[in-house]
Design a protein around this motif. Structure first.
Motif, PDB file in Angstrom:
ATOM      1  N   ALA A  12       0.843  -1.199   0.000  1.00 30.01           N
ATOM      2  CA  ALA A  12       0.000   0.000   0.000  1.00 30.01           C
ATOM      3  C   ALA A  12       0.880   1.253   0.000  1.00 30.01           C
ATOM      4  O   ALA A  12       1.753   1.408   0.857  1.00 30.01           O
ATOM      5  CB  ALA A  12      -0.897  -0.007   1.228  1.00 30.01           C
ATOM      6  N   TYR A  16      -4.702   1.500   4.194  1.00 27.59           N
ATOM      7  CA  TYR A  16      -6.025   1.273   4.776  1.00 27.59           C
ATOM      8  C   TYR A  16      -5.795   0.991   6.256  1.00 27.59           C
ATOM      9  O   TYR A  16      -5.170  -0.006   6.605  1.00 27.59           O
ATOM     10  CB  TYR A  16      -6.635   0.103   4.013  1.00 27.59           C
ATOM     11  N   LYS A  19     -11.779   1.054   9.841  1.00 27.52           N
ATOM     12  CA  LYS A  19     -12.995   0.744   9.086  1.00 27.52           C
ATOM     13  C   LYS A  19     -14.132   1.696   9.473  1.00 27.52           C
ATOM     14  O   LYS A  19     -14.258   2.091  10.632  1.00 27.52           O
ATOM     15  CB  LYS A  19     -13.428  -0.693   9.386  1.00 27.52           C
ATOM     16  N   ARG A  25     -16.609  -4.344   5.974  1.00 28.05           N
ATOM     17  CA  ARG A  25     -15.222  -3.948   5.689  1.00 28.05           C
ATOM     18  C   ARG A  25     -15.167  -2.738   4.756  1.00 28.05           C
ATOM     19  O   ARG A  25     -14.512  -2.746   3.715  1.00 28.05           O
ATOM     20  CB  ARG A  25     -14.419  -5.110   5.095  1.00 28.05           C
ATOM     21  N   ARG A  70     -12.521 -18.172   9.051  1.00 27.29           N
ATOM     22  CA  ARG A  70     -12.604 -16.969   8.194  1.00 27.29           C
ATOM     23  C   ARG A  70     -12.672 -17.386   6.713  1.00 27.29           C
ATOM     24  O   ARG A  70     -13.420 -16.795   5.928  1.00 27.29           O
ATOM     25  CB  ARG A  70     -11.380 -16.090   8.469  1.00 27.29           C
ATOM     26  N   SER A 105      -3.116 -11.950   3.819  1.00 27.12           N
ATOM     27  CA  SER A 105      -4.570 -12.020   3.728  1.00 27.12           C
ATOM     28  C   SER A 105      -5.032 -11.410   2.410  1.00 27.12           C
ATOM     29  O   SER A 105      -6.031 -11.824   1.841  1.00 27.12           O
ATOM     30  CB  SER A 105      -5.234 -11.328   4.917  1.00 27.12           C
ATOM     31  N   SER A 137     -11.151  -9.865   3.215  1.00 33.13           N
ATOM     32  CA  SER A 137     -10.108  -9.028   3.811  1.00 33.13           C
ATOM     33  C   SER A 137     -10.022  -7.771   2.967  1.00 33.13           C
ATOM     34  O   SER A 137      -9.936  -7.858   1.737  1.00 33.13           O
ATOM     35  CB  SER A 137      -8.763  -9.762   3.802  1.00 33.13           C
ATOM     36  N   GLY A 138     -10.054  -6.622   3.623  1.00 32.63           N
ATOM     37  CA  GLY A 138     -10.116  -5.359   2.893  1.00 32.63           C
ATOM     38  C   GLY A 138      -9.077  -5.243   1.790  1.00 32.63           C
ATOM     39  O   GLY A 138      -9.401  -5.022   0.612  1.00 32.63           O
ATOM     40  N   SER A 139      -7.808  -5.415   2.169  1.00 29.49           N
ATOM     41  CA  SER A 139      -6.743  -5.180   1.194  1.00 29.49           C
ATOM     42  C   SER A 139      -6.771  -6.199   0.047  1.00 29.49           C
ATOM     43  O   SER A 139      -6.129  -5.982  -0.983  1.00 29.49           O
ATOM     44  CB  SER A 139      -5.377  -5.202   1.897  1.00 29.49           C
ATOM     45  N   ARG A 142      -7.624  -5.096  -3.512  1.00 25.58           N
ATOM     46  CA  ARG A 142      -6.610  -4.434  -4.335  1.00 25.58           C
ATOM     47  C   ARG A 142      -5.714  -5.432  -5.056  1.00 25.58           C
ATOM     48  O   ARG A 142      -4.903  -5.030  -5.898  1.00 25.58           O
ATOM     49  CB  ARG A 142      -5.760  -3.489  -3.468  1.00 25.58           C
ATOM     50  N   THR A 190      -6.290  -6.698  11.236  1.00 26.08           N
ATOM     51  CA  THR A 190      -7.710  -6.629  11.606  1.00 26.08           C
ATOM     52  C   THR A 190      -7.871  -6.151  13.044  1.00 26.08           C
ATOM     53  O   THR A 190      -8.592  -5.193  13.323  1.00 26.08           O
ATOM     54  CB  THR A 190      -8.372  -8.026  11.460  1.00 26.08           C
ATOM     55  N   MET A 193      -6.342  -2.414  13.659  1.00 27.29           N
ATOM     56  CA  MET A 193      -7.110  -1.230  13.231  1.00 27.29           C
ATOM     57  C   MET A 193      -8.422  -1.080  14.003  1.00 27.29           C
ATOM     58  O   MET A 193      -9.027  -0.018  13.962  1.00 27.29           O
ATOM     59  CB  MET A 193      -7.299  -1.206  11.711  1.00 27.29           C
TER      60      MET A 193
END
Ligand code: DP6
Length: 326
Positions: A12, A16, A19, A25, A70, A105, A137-139, A142, A190, A193
Motif C-alpha cells: 500500500a 487502509y 474501518k 469492511r 474466516r 490475507s 479481507s479489505g486489502s 486491491r 484486523t 485497526m
C-alpha cells in the motif's frame, strides 16, 4: 467444480487503517497500492457432494481454527452467490512467510475469491470480484485488478471496490523487500485497526487523506519517483504514529526497522533515489525505479541481521491458472 487461481500480495502506498463498517469492511479512506510479483498465493478450490464439510489446508504452514473459520465464512459468501450448499476442499500455498507484514490475507482472499467463483462457474465482473474479496479481507480487493490499484472507499458495499489505475507495465518500479523478522506478527491488521479510534490522532489522519491520495496519484501520472517517495514515507510515518498512539499502542517496528529507515535517508543524501514504506509489521519495503534496483539490492544485502532481501516488480492481478494443487 474445481479451479485454481494465483494472486499477488500488494504494497500500500496509501494505507487502509480503520474501518467505517466492520462487517462490510468499508474503509475510512480510499487506498492505493502496487501488486507484488514476488509474493503470491496459489489456491485450488473444489466443491463436491463428496465433501461433508469444508477442509482447508495451507501447504507448509499451520492454520488456526480462527483462520479456517474466516476462509469458510468467505466460502459461504461465494456459495450464497451461486445458490449452493456444497462443501469445499481448499488447498493454498504462499511463496512467502505468512503474517510478517507482507499482506498474506490480501493475496489469500483474492486467490480464494477468484478460484472459488471460477469453481462454481460464477461469471462475476472484475468490480464484483473486488467487492466480494473485500468482504474477506479489505486489502484483498486491491490484489484483483492489475498493476497499480485504487480501492475507492465508497459508502456502501456496492460502492466500495477496486480498479486498476495503470497496468503493471506502466512504470518499472521496484519494491525491494527487506524482511527483518520471520514469523507471525503479534497483532493482526484486523485487530490492530479495531483500536484506531482510541488514538487522539485518527481524525487528523483521515482529514489529511484526500490531499495525500491526490499527491500519490499525481506522482503516478507523472512517474515522479521523488514525489511518490516523499509522500509514501510521510504516509508510513503517519499510519505508524497513529498505531503507536492507540490504546493499547501498536509497536510494529523493531530497532532494525528504524535502523533501515535511517540508513535509507543516508543513501538518499548521497544521491540514491530510494524510499521506504512499511505495512503492519517490521519489514521494510524499499521503493525505487528499475535503474536503481541493483544498487539498492546490493546495499540492502549488505545490511547485517536481516532475514532476506527480495525483489518485486509490479504484477498483474488475480487470475485463474491451469495447474491445480491437488
Ligand atoms: C497495514 O486488509 O489485512 O496492510 O480488512 O481486517 O483483513 P482486514 O485488514 P487488512 O489490512 C491491511 C492493513 C495494512 C495497510 C494496507 O494494506 O492498506
Amino acid at each position: 467444480m474445481k479451479a485454481t487461481a494465483i494472486a499477488p500480495a500488494n504494497i500500500a502506498f496509501i494505507k487502509y487503517w480503520g474501518k467505517a463498517d466492520d462487517v462490510l469492511r468499508l474503509p475510512l479512506n480510499s487506498s492505493l497500492s502496487m501488486n507484488l510479483s514476488g509474493a503470491q498465493t496459489v489456491t485450488t478450490v473444489e466443491f463436491s457432494p463428496d465433501y461433508k464439510h469444508d477442509r482447508i489446508d495451507m501447504t507448509g504452514e499451520t492454520m488456526s481454527d480462527k483462520e479456517r473459520e474466516r476462509v469458510s465464512s468467505h466460502l459461504d459468501r461465494i456459495r450464497m452467490k451461486a445458490g449452493t450448499k456444497l462443501s469445499a476442499r481448499v488447498v493454498t500455498k504462499n511463496n512467502f512467510v505468512k503474517g510478517t507484514g507482507i499482506a498474506s490475507s490480501a493475496s489469500g482472499f483474492a486467490a480464494l475469491t477468484v478460484a472459488g467463483c471460477a469453481a462454481l462457474g460464477l461469471n462475476l465482473s472484475e468490480k464484483e470480484l473486488t467487492i466480494l474479496a473485500r468482504l474477506g479481507s479489505g486489502s484483498a480487493c486491491r490484489s484483483i485488478p492489475d498493476g497499480f490499484v485504487e480501492w475507492v472507499k465508497g459508502y456502501s458495499s456496492d460502492s466500495s471496490f477496486a480498479y486498476s489505475l495503470y497496468p503493471a507495465s506502466y512504470w518499472d518500479l521496484r519494491d525491494i523487500l527487506v524482511v527483518v523478522q520471520k514469523g507471525q506478527k503479534k497483532v493482526s491488521s484486523t485487530e490492530g485497526m479495531e483500536g484506531l479510534r482510541t488514538s487522539p490522532l485518527w481524525q487528523a489522519r483521515i482529514a489529511g487523506m484526500e490531499n495525500k491520495i491526490a499527491r500519490v496519484k499525481d506522482a503516478l501520472e507523472k512517474k515522479d519517483i521523488r514525489l511518490l517517495g516523499e509522500t509514501i514515507e510521510e504516509e508510513t510515518l503517519n499510519m505508524h504514529t497513529v498505531a503507536r498512539s492507540q490504546n493499547p499502542p501498536l509497536l510494529y517496528w523493531t530497532p532494525k526497522t528504524e535502523e533501515i529507515m535511517t540508513v535509507v535517508r543516508k543513501w538518499r543524501s548521497k544521491g540514491l533515489v530510494v524510499y521506504c514504506t512499511i505495512d503492519a509489521g517490521p519489514n521494510v519495503h524499499l521503493i525505487c525505479e528499475a535503474r536503481d534496483e541493483q544498487e539498492v539490492t546490493k546495499k540492502a544485502k549488505s545490511l547485517t541481521d536481516v532475514w532476506s532481501v527480495g525483489v518485486n516488480k509490479p504484477a498483474r492481478g488475480a487470475h485463474v491458472v491451469g495447474d491445480d494443487l491437488f
